[in-house]
Structure formats: structure tokens, C-alpha cells
Design a protein around this motif. Sequence first.
Motif, PDB file in Angstrom:
ATOM      1  N   PHE A 100      55.341  22.932  26.542  1.00 13.45           N
ATOM      2  CA  PHE A 100      54.557  21.829  27.064  1.00 13.45           C
ATOM      3  C   PHE A 100      54.680  21.763  28.578  1.00 13.45           C
ATOM      4  CE2 PHE A 100      54.228  20.794  22.776  1.00 13.45           C
ATOM      5  CZ  PHE A 100      53.397  19.701  22.581  1.00 13.45           C
ATOM      6  N   ASP A 101      53.556  21.539  29.236  1.00 11.91           N
ATOM      7  CA  ASP A 101      53.531  21.328  30.687  1.00 11.91           C
ATOM      8  C   ASP A 101      54.087  19.933  30.939  1.00 11.91           C
ATOM      9  OD1 ASP A 101      52.815  20.607  33.301  1.00 11.91           O
ATOM     10  OD2 ASP A 101      51.029  21.880  33.251  1.00 11.91           O
ATOM     11  N   THR A 102      55.137  19.836  31.739  1.00 10.69           N
ATOM     12  CA  THR A 102      55.791  18.548  31.954  1.00 10.69           C
ATOM     13  C   THR A 102      54.912  17.568  32.715  1.00 10.69           C
ATOM     14  OG1 THR A 102      56.870  19.452  33.920  1.00 10.69           O
ATOM     15  CG2 THR A 102      58.127  19.469  31.870  1.00 10.69           C
ATOM     16  N   GLY A 103      53.970  18.039  33.509  1.00 12.47           N
ATOM     17  CA  GLY A 103      53.077  17.144  34.245  1.00 12.47           C
ATOM     18  C   GLY A 103      51.927  16.642  33.385  1.00 12.47           C
ATOM     19  N   LEU A 104      51.292  17.521  32.647  1.00 11.56           N
ATOM     20  CA  LEU A 104      50.140  17.158  31.822  1.00 11.56           C
ATOM     21  C   LEU A 104      50.529  16.696  30.421  1.00 11.56           C
ATOM     22  CD1 LEU A 104      47.751  20.097  32.758  1.00 11.56           C
ATOM     23  CD2 LEU A 104      47.676  17.750  33.600  1.00 11.56           C
ATOM     24  N   LEU A 105      51.761  16.984  29.997  1.00 15.36           N
ATOM     25  CA  LEU A 105      52.274  16.654  28.674  1.00 15.36           C
ATOM     26  C   LEU A 105      51.485  17.355  27.564  1.00 15.36           C
ATOM     27  CD1 LEU A 105      52.835  12.807  29.157  1.00 15.36           C
ATOM     28  CD2 LEU A 105      54.487  14.648  29.513  1.00 15.36           C
ATOM     29  N   LYS A 106      50.939  18.543  27.882  1.00 16.91           N
ATOM     30  CA  LYS A 106      50.151  19.302  26.913  1.00 16.91           C
ATOM     31  C   LYS A 106      50.837  20.607  26.581  1.00 16.91           C
ATOM     32  CE  LYS A 106      45.587  17.596  28.143  1.00 16.91           C
ATOM     33  NZ  LYS A 106      44.220  17.955  28.527  1.00 16.91           N
ATOM     34  N   GLY A 107      50.625  21.037  25.345  1.00 15.70           N
ATOM     35  CA  GLY A 107      51.154  22.309  24.890  1.00 15.70           C
ATOM     36  C   GLY A 107      50.451  22.689  23.597  1.00 15.70           C
ATOM     37  N   ARG A 108      51.073  23.587  22.833  1.00 17.62           N
ATOM     38  CA  ARG A 108      50.485  24.007  21.558  1.00 17.62           C
ATOM     39  C   ARG A 108      51.579  23.993  20.494  1.00 17.62           C
ATOM     40  NH1 ARG A 108      45.363  25.350  22.247  1.00 17.62           N
ATOM     41  NH2 ARG A 108      45.074  26.296  20.217  1.00 17.62           N
ATOM     42  N   VAL A 109      51.167  23.655  19.256  1.00 16.42           N
ATOM     43  CA  VAL A 109      52.094  23.645  18.139  1.00 16.42           C
ATOM     44  C   VAL A 109      51.475  24.388  16.968  1.00 16.42           C
ATOM     45  CG1 VAL A 109      53.199  21.478  18.847  1.00 16.42           C
ATOM     46  CG2 VAL A 109      51.268  21.419  17.275  1.00 16.42           C
ATOM     47  N   ALA A 110      52.335  24.884  16.085  1.00 16.15           N
ATOM     48  CA  ALA A 110      51.880  25.595  14.888  1.00 16.15           C
ATOM     49  C   ALA A 110      52.238  24.777  13.648  1.00 16.15           C
ATOM     50  CB  ALA A 110      52.522  26.974  14.816  1.00 16.15           C
ATOM     51  N   VAL A 111      51.229  24.617  12.773  1.00 13.65           N
ATOM     52  CA  VAL A 111      51.413  23.920  11.505  1.00 13.65           C
ATOM     53  C   VAL A 111      50.744  24.760  10.435  1.00 13.65           C
ATOM     54  CG1 VAL A 111      51.036  21.787  10.218  1.00 13.65           C
ATOM     55  CG2 VAL A 111      51.229  21.715  12.700  1.00 13.65           C
ATOM     56  N   ASP A 112      51.500  25.158   9.426  1.00 10.90           N
ATOM     57  CA  ASP A 112      50.956  25.951   8.315  1.00 10.90           C
ATOM     58  C   ASP A 112      50.176  27.167   8.786  1.00 10.90           C
ATOM     59  OD1 ASP A 112      52.025  24.126   6.526  1.00 10.90           O
ATOM     60  OD2 ASP A 112      50.173  22.963   6.381  1.00 10.90           O
ATOM     61  N   GLY A 113      50.647  27.805   9.834  1.00 12.55           N
ATOM     62  CA  GLY A 113      49.994  29.016  10.333  1.00 12.55           C
ATOM     63  C   GLY A 113      48.824  28.751  11.260  1.00 12.55           C
ATOM     64  N   ASP A 114      48.445  27.513  11.464  1.00 14.91           N
ATOM     65  CA  ASP A 114      47.362  27.168  12.385  1.00 14.91           C
ATOM     66  C   ASP A 114      47.946  26.706  13.703  1.00 14.91           C
ATOM     67  OD1 ASP A 114      45.313  27.670  10.545  1.00 14.91           O
ATOM     68  OD2 ASP A 114      45.529  25.669   9.670  1.00 14.91           O
ATOM     69  N   ASP A 115      47.313  27.127  14.794  1.00 13.23           N
ATOM     70  CA  ASP A 115      47.770  26.772  16.132  1.00 13.23           C
ATOM     71  C   ASP A 115      46.897  25.644  16.667  1.00 13.23           C
ATOM     72  OD1 ASP A 115      49.688  27.517  18.207  1.00 13.23           O
ATOM     73  OD2 ASP A 115      47.884  27.908  19.408  1.00 13.23           O
ATOM     74  N   TRP A 116      47.526  24.532  17.064  1.00 15.54           N
ATOM     75  CA  TRP A 116      46.810  23.352  17.511  1.00 15.54           C
ATOM     76  C   TRP A 116      47.180  22.998  18.943  1.00 15.54           C
ATOM     77  CZ3 TRP A 116      43.727  20.002  14.461  1.00 15.54           C
ATOM     78  CH2 TRP A 116      43.658  20.328  13.114  1.00 15.54           C
ATOM     79  N   MET A 117      46.201  22.466  19.694  1.00 18.84           N
ATOM     80  CA  MET A 117      46.514  21.879  20.986  1.00 18.84           C
ATOM     81  C   MET A 117      47.244  20.578  20.705  1.00 18.84           C
ATOM     82  SD  MET A 117      44.084  20.788  24.234  1.00 18.84           S
ATOM     83  CE  MET A 117      42.677  21.189  23.281  1.00 18.84           C
ATOM     84  N   ALA A 118      48.256  20.264  21.490  1.00 20.38           N
ATOM     85  CA  ALA A 118      49.047  19.066  21.240  1.00 20.38           C
ATOM     86  C   ALA A 118      49.338  18.342  22.540  1.00 20.38           C
ATOM     87  CB  ALA A 118      50.347  19.425  20.536  1.00 20.38           C
ATOM     88  N   VAL A 119      49.505  17.032  22.423  1.00 21.71           N
ATOM     89  CA  VAL A 119      49.837  16.177  23.559  1.00 21.71           C
ATOM     90  C   VAL A 119      50.989  15.286  23.125  1.00 21.71           C
ATOM     91  CG1 VAL A 119      49.001  14.331  25.065  1.00 21.71           C
ATOM     92  CG2 VAL A 119      47.464  16.163  24.401  1.00 21.71           C
ATOM     93  N   THR A 120      51.926  15.083  24.026  1.00 22.14           N
ATOM     94  CA  THR A 120      53.013  14.144  23.761  1.00 22.14           C
ATOM     95  C   THR A 120      52.845  12.952  24.690  1.00 22.14           C
ATOM     96  OG1 THR A 120      55.398  13.842  23.633  1.00 22.14           O
ATOM     97  CG2 THR A 120      54.603  15.345  25.320  1.00 22.14           C
ATOM     98  N   LYS A 121      53.173  11.772  24.201  1.00 19.04           N
ATOM     99  CA  LYS A 121      52.991  10.558  24.999  1.00 19.04           C
ATOM    100  C   LYS A 121      54.157  10.301  25.937  1.00 19.04           C
ATOM    101  CE  LYS A 121      49.869   8.257  21.857  1.00 19.04           C
ATOM    102  NZ  LYS A 121      49.581   7.093  21.039  1.00 19.04           N
ATOM    103  N   GLU A 122      55.268  10.908  25.645  1.00 20.21           N
ATOM    104  CA  GLU A 122      56.447  10.690  26.476  1.00 20.21           C
ATOM    105  C   GLU A 122      56.843  11.997  27.156  1.00 20.21           C
ATOM    106  OE1 GLU A 122      59.906  10.888  23.196  1.00 20.21           O
ATOM    107  OE2 GLU A 122      58.449   9.262  22.922  1.00 20.21           O
ATOM    108  N   ALA A 123      57.321  11.877  28.374  1.00 24.59           N
ATOM    109  CA  ALA A 123      57.719  13.064  29.126  1.00 24.59           C
ATOM    110  C   ALA A 123      58.939  13.700  28.466  1.00 24.59           C
ATOM    111  CB  ALA A 123      58.045  12.684  30.570  1.00 24.59           C
ATOM    112  N   SER A 124      58.796  14.973  28.134  1.00 20.73           N
ATOM    113  CA  SER A 124      59.912  15.693  27.546  1.00 20.73           C
ATOM    114  C   SER A 124      59.726  17.175  27.841  1.00 20.73           C
ATOM    115  CB  SER A 124      60.006  15.444  26.044  1.00 20.73           C
ATOM    116  OG  SER A 124      58.838  15.895  25.406  1.00 20.73           O
ATOM    117  N   ASP A 125      60.833  17.895  27.796  1.00 23.44           N
ATOM    118  CA  ASP A 125      60.818  19.320  28.099  1.00 23.44           C
ATOM    119  C   ASP A 125      60.792  20.091  26.775  1.00 23.44           C
ATOM    120  OD1 ASP A 125      60.910  21.637  29.593  1.00 23.44           O
ATOM    121  OD2 ASP A 125      63.106  21.669  29.668  1.00 23.44           O
ATOM    122  N   LEU A 126      59.606  20.221  26.173  1.00 21.95           N
ATOM    123  CA  LEU A 126      59.480  20.921  24.900  1.00 21.95           C
ATOM    124  C   LEU A 126      59.232  22.395  25.156  1.00 21.95           C
ATOM    125  CD1 LEU A 126      57.297  18.352  22.951  1.00 21.95           C
ATOM    126  CD2 LEU A 126      59.675  18.915  22.520  1.00 21.95           C
TER     127      LEU A 126
END
Length: 147
Positions: A100-126
Motif C-alpha cells: 500500500f502507498d502510505t500517502g494514497l492509502l491504496k494497494g492491491r489484495v488477493a481474495v480467492d485467487g482474484d486480485d482487487w484494488m484496495a483502500v484502507t481508511k487508516e494510515a498503515s504500512d501494509l
Amino acid sequence: MNIDFDIWHYWLAACLLLFVIEVFVPGFILGCLAIGALGGMVASAVTDSIEIQLFSASIVAALAFFFLRPFALKRLFRKNELLTNVDSLIGRRAKVSQAFDTGLLKGRVAVDGDDWMAVTKEASDLKVGDIVEILEVQSNTLIVKPI
């Protein structure tokens, strides 16, 4: 052959007809009216006054509508409702596939083999491999929180 019908026969016929039609109409409204017809049938055993019978039928139908219908809709008709598609993702866990980009809070996650764009509401270093929980789905983006 002469068949005599009492008034309670008509109330019973109305009750049965309403229950049969209820099978084809969702919402349990006609079922409440059928229960009201049972109230009218019971009242016809006590009195010959059609006004009292109609009043009894309407009171019993109203009571069934306000007390029995919510119970029936909640407990009987929707107890096995399954979440499908993206609604089934809410509450599940996913693995971070792109940090996840710490400034934009955006990244990607995988669920059941599918890759999704994801956003977190709180600043974290994922980082890649971290586990997140899916809070909601907005269009094609998952809102997640770190675990």
C-alpha cells in the motif's frame, strides 16, 4: 340434494382461498388476511351479527399483520439467505499482493485467487503478504483494515 351453508363456511372458504393465493404472492400479507378470516369464523360461532364478525376479522388480521408477519418474515422466510458475489467478501480476510502507498492509502489484495484494488481508511504500512479484513465493497474497490 340441498346443501345448507352456514356463515362460518364462507369464512373458512375465504381463509382457504387467501392461503392458496398467498403461495403465489410474496410478503405474507394475504396470509394475515386469512388469519383474520379465521377470527371472523370464530366470531360467527358466537354471534350472528355480521358487524361483529367483520370487526373480529379485521382486528385479528391487524394483530397478525403487526405481530405475526414480522416474525414470519424474519424467522421463516429469510433464515437461509446466502450472501453472493461481492457481498460475500465483506468480513473475510485477504492477503496484500501489492504494498500500500502510505500517502494514497491504496494497494492491491488477493481474495480467492482474484486480485482487487484496495483502500484502507487508516494510515498503515501494509506490505506484500500482510493480512487485511474486508470492511466493504465500493464498485471494484475493497475497503480494508489491517489485522
